[in-house]
Write a protein that holds these residues in place. Structure first.
Motif, PDB file in Angstrom:
ATOM      1  N   ARG A   1      34.459 110.706  36.558  1.00  0.00           N
ATOM      2  CA  ARG A   1      33.714 109.743  37.590  1.00  0.00           C
ATOM      3  C   ARG A   1      32.542 109.987  37.481  1.00  0.00           C
TER       4      ARG A   1
ATOM      5  N   VAL B   1      38.782 108.086  45.942  1.00  0.00           N
ATOM      6  CA  VAL B   1      40.004 107.570  46.190  1.00  0.00           C
ATOM      7  C   VAL B   1      39.494 106.135  46.247  1.00  0.00           C
TER       8      VAL B   1
ATOM      9  N   ASP C   1      37.334 104.393  44.841  1.00  0.00           N
ATOM     10  CA  ASP C   1      37.031 104.005  43.577  1.00  0.00           C
ATOM     11  C   ASP C   1      38.313 103.649  42.835  1.00  0.00           C
ATOM     12  N   LEU C   2      39.159 104.520  42.657  1.00  0.00           N
ATOM     13  CA  LEU C   2      40.570 104.383  42.135  1.00  0.00           C
ATOM     14  C   LEU C   2      41.511 103.619  42.684  1.00  0.00           C
ATOM     15  N   PHE C   3      41.844 104.038  44.006  1.00  0.00           N
ATOM     16  CA  PHE C   3      43.095 103.391  44.381  1.00  0.00           C
ATOM     17  C   PHE C   3      42.793 102.149  45.216  1.00  0.00           C
TER      18      PHE C   3
ATOM     19  N   PHE D   1      46.920 111.088  40.299  1.00  0.00           N
ATOM     20  CA  PHE D   1      45.506 110.158  40.356  1.00  0.00           C
ATOM     21  C   PHE D   1      44.575 110.236  38.983  1.00  0.00           C
ATOM     22  N   VAL D   2      45.275 108.944  38.557  1.00  0.00           N
ATOM     23  CA  VAL D   2      44.579 108.694  37.211  1.00  0.00           C
ATOM     24  C   VAL D   2      44.519 106.888  37.315  1.00  0.00           C
ATOM     25  N   ARG D   3      43.455 106.355  37.019  1.00  0.00           N
ATOM     26  CA  ARG D   3      43.523 104.893  36.831  1.00  0.00           C
ATOM     27  C   ARG D   3      42.800 104.557  35.612  1.00  0.00           C
TER      28      ARG D   3
END
Lengths: 594, 594
Positions: free
Chosen positions: B34, A119, A121-123, B8-10
């Motif tokens: 990831r 999380v 890492d992405l957000f 939950f996608v970036r």
């Protein structure tokens, strides 16, 4: 269609030697699972079908609350678990290994760290939250005593979910969503559940509830009241008697030192009191002394997280034992060990058998931490050791003659104790933990630096919840609940097949008719298990059908000559005769009933 | 419906620093996976959807040939792997660990042992066979150099299947079934495949084929001919020139010793020959000497499975190198290392730079094993070292002047070499191993004592086949094949969603209309990804749609005011304008086209 003649299924008439509980015996005997190593099982075709159906229900309910499925490796690097302290805390329960470069890895028991880092890492913004993620995946714990088949294993499939929120209110909302999803999940699985307040223990955080399935083979003890209270024994708070005010305390008799030769146990002290001071005890009718007011002092050596040690004295009413699990929970993360003779030798103030409050407490000269049971309230009067051989103090009043450093919830909980919420007397019950939801709070996010920018551009630490369901354990619990002395008896929605068709007899027409019925039922969308074994006796086929546990079975046998086949209901044992022309509709009607 | 605003996608605009290949770059950039540790990946929601679709196709084709699905633990005890020799053979590629009792375990790289033991546990008669079992499960190999994202990882999901038969014919039939299932599987996945003969290597057994996907990023080199031959380089057999009969050999010139001062390399020896003996070489037109006939002798120290060592001399035509992988395969289970100066010192018969057949061979005084390339046939004439400094022997004829202990397939295979089956010249090609099927034979059954009673009540050893597909690797191969410079472009049946809907603009009516279209398409059974992010520019949404790679996308934007939305095809880049009323039907038509 599953054809028994070519299926990787073998039934056993004997229970496996190491099996203690019904689910273990029957799942092995029916060819659903096989032991591979201590606490490690292989899923055979029929077992895997049940497992997948359980997983599917779990998934649907997670998706239903907006959970997003991901998949992490069981193999995780040491570093994040080092940062949260779990690399150490898990002790020998953690499977550790090194790769070819001697880097440390573990087989994850749960994935808080991995989810937190992903999380992170992405957000990066409060707008990204809340988010709810989950996985259904194999977990590893090197249990000291794997037991009871699938009930306590070293590898198991778990659904673990994690919520990420900016605010405490957000965490509460995420927690409530999962709580609802869990109720619906266990409802659909057909597993009765009691939601118990649980102590979050080493995980930290605030709200924490266990979903316990009441069963005699459960490892957990919990308490319920008729008024609806339910809690893990570790989470029960003691209902204390009312405290007295200063005036009332002043009116109590003064304490007095008495000789109590040889009365170094609670039993001996109670006997002595009734002999030496008959009629002067607190029992209203007859002045009897009871074990309750003989204040029992127990001494432990505490090891604190930093490795240092210190003595601890706990006082509980003499009629109660200390519950090791409640003690462990109350003291965590410190760990208590019994005081040894060598330890006693170092602390002469602790006179074995005659310990009392005199000289104890952090403020006292000894500096020994002294905690009392919550029933020790201001104005309560006790008999306690005087700190010297063969002497006790009577009418020792808390708040007047002695005080402690605090209270501790360590005394055992007993049947009949009052529920903390006033909902009636407690009953002790055995249960199996099927799920656990709890608010981790900011512990993991802080350790791993998971922050997002809030509306004002300020970095704030995220707050998390953790939600687990034991999927393989659920299969065991279902087998434990849905069986009789003849074998398994699956609920329809979880059975490996809807219907078990048996061709019992030698005539070719019997097999042809059974095949026709099987094919038609399959064409109608049912999952069919067909016992097409040619040289197996009807008796063996009946026994196997009962052992395997499909909800409905159809027997095509001798009756066919007179236009009759049997439809059997596994759960009720009901047998109906129908014509071969009616049987497809009859089975379809059964399958829709559930 | 996947809503990008809460998914939950970036997406990333930059390639990950460690990425070498397109699949790795794009799967990370598009938020499908990831990295968790070296060679260990986490599957994020979109990636997991693709993975599950690939798994499902693999499962259906296994079920279609009567495969029965089971599930084994990744954690396996040492003992069975010890009995088959794999505990040792796997070397440092095996993840090994100990439990709290110091018992040895491993994380299984494949499960031959576990399957064999379970069949032994359940089955006992020839009537129980054949049986075909499979699982889809996480495997572990501690690769020395994990690379290229999902192409070479340390944890990966594999479908491994095993067949069990009583007879060789039965094994052949099971093998053919899997071969067909594999062809259908890769066909459905949209992955072009070349089926290559492979060497079974350390696994033993007979038939062995690899399913290689031709791609420049593949790690395997294989050869194909226009006539349909395909093989792993290790499996290519050399086409030898015709041997001469005794009479023809008798007519050849006699061998003669010549001074070759300083000609200790093939290049120097060829030059020397052309200078010292011009026009006397074998080239028909001009009598030139070539490197081919300068017989190159290479010396190795062999380590045998029992740990003992011995020297080995290999002779190949001087224009060829030895291919280390072909050498390794030819010598397995022995392992070859280059001869050191210390080794040479122990064997004076091996005169560095001037080694020849004289004094070599198991029957000779030296007892040194001597193997030659298959091109060294009776009647072939060579120039070779004379075993003393600065001297070579010319017109040395195999079968007359020297012999060897046997032949060895160790020389490199080159573009243009003839195919062994006469189907034309070979082309060297790069490929990625997607699957491998091979006949294990009775090796594992013998090691683990898997026998069944045959028709005569006699215990016979079962014969097995092993069939693997790299499921996670297949996702990488698909990403490698189906992408362009803008991003991923999934085949419809494997895409995480059928359609990607974008609301591009600020007006509320745009979002309402996009929502309506998304909802209607979902109601029609399509999987919908909806980019509902409120404050993201159209440019970013277009770029993300191209990166994420759904086969069809719908743009609801400014055109809506004039009654137009766009339908885009990711693979062809085609853009069509349709009315909002038509768009649902248009997209449905697209989705049915594939």
């Amino acid at each position: 269609m599953i054809r028994l003649s070519s299926s990787f299924v073998r039934t056993l008439r004997e229970d496996p030697a190491d099996a203690e509980v019904a689910s273990h015996k029957l799942l092995v005997r029916a060819g659903y699972i096989r032991r591979s190593a201590a606490g490690v099982y292989t899923w055979l075709p029929l077992g895997l079908k049940v497992l997948r159906k359980v997983e599917q229900i779990v998934r649907e309910e997670q998706d239903g609350i907006g959970g997003q499925e991901v998949l992490f490796s069981a193999l995780q690097p040491r570093e994040p678990y080092e940062r949260t302290g779990r690399w150490e805390e898990y002790g020998s329960t953690l499977f550790r290994l090194q790769d070819r470069r001697q880097d440390d890895y573990l087989l994850a028991p749960t994935h808080e760290e991995a989810f937190t880092l992903t999380v992170k890492d992405l957000f990066s913004s409060y707008k990204d939250l809340p988010t709810m993620l989950y996985q259904v995946q194999s977990k590893y714990r090197d249990e000291a005593r794997p037991r009871a088949g699938l009930l306590r294993t070293r590898e198991f499939i778990m659904k673990d979910a994690y919520s990420f929120d900016v605010t405490d209110e957000g965490l509460d909302a995420s927690y409530e969503k999962q709580r609802g999803a869990y109720q619906r999940t266990f409802e659909r699985l057909g597993l009765p559940i009691v939601i118990c307040q649980a102590d979050a223990g080493a995980m930290g955080g605030s709200r924490s509830e266990e979903f316990l399935h009441p069963t005699a083979v459960g490892e957990d003890t919990f308490v319920v009241s008729d008024g609806g209270y339910a809690a893990n024994v570790e989470a029960v708070t003691t209902v204390a008697p009312p405290a007295l005010d200063e005036a009332a305390i002043g009116a109590l008799p003064a304490m007095h030192l008495e000789d109590t030769p040889g009365a170094s146990t609670i039993a001996a002290l109670t006997d002595h009191s009734n002999q030496a001071f008959p009629g002067r005890g607190p029992v209203a009718e007859n002045g009897e002394w009871t074990r309750y007011e003989m204040l029992k002092h127990l001494v432990y050596l505490l090891t604190l997280p930093d490795g240092s040690t210190e003595p601890l004295v706990i006082a509980v009413p003499g009629d109660r034992e200390v519950d090791p699990k409640r003690l462990e929970t109350a003291l965590a993360p410190a760990v208590a060990a019994p005081f040894t003779d060598a330890d006693f030798a170092k602390h002469p103030v602790l006179k074995k058998g005659f310990i009392g409050p005199e000289g104890l407490g952090l403020e006292s000269e000894s500096g020994i931490r002294y905690l009392v049971d919550p029933r020790v309230v201001p104005g309560s009067a006790w008999v306690a050791g005087a700190g010297e051989q063969d002497k006790h103090v009577y009418d020792l009043v808390y708040g007047r003659d002695f005080t402690a450093d605090g209270t501790i919830e360590a005394a055992e909980v007993r049947d009949g104790d009052p529920a903390p919420d006033g909902s009636g007397p407690l009953r002790l019950t055995r249960g199996m933990e099927m799920g656990h939801i709890f608010q981790l709070g900011r512990k993991y996010a802080e350790a791993l630096d998971l922050k997002v920018l809030d509306e004002n551009g300020k970095a704030v630490v995220v707050t998390m919840g953790s939600y687990g369901i034991g999927v393989t354990r659920a299969v065991a619990a279902l087998a434990e609940l849905y069986h009789d002395e003849k074998g398994l008896a699956w609920p329809r929605r979880l059975a490996p097949a809807d219907v078990h068709i048996m061709a019992t007899g030698k005539g070719q027409e019997i097999f042809e008719e059974a095949e026709r019925i099987a094919t038609e039922l399959e064409a109608q969308g049912l999952e069919v298990l067909y016992d097409d074994r040619p040289k197996v006796s009807p008796g063996v086929k009946f026994k196997d059908a009962e052992l395997l546990g499909m909800p409905t079975s159809v027997v095509v046998g001798r009756g066919l000559a007179t236009g009759v086949v049997e439809v059997r209901d596994r759960a009720t044992g009901e047998v109906r005769e129908v014509s071969p022309q009616e049987v497809v509709d009859a089975v379809l009607a059964e399958s829709r009933r559930a």
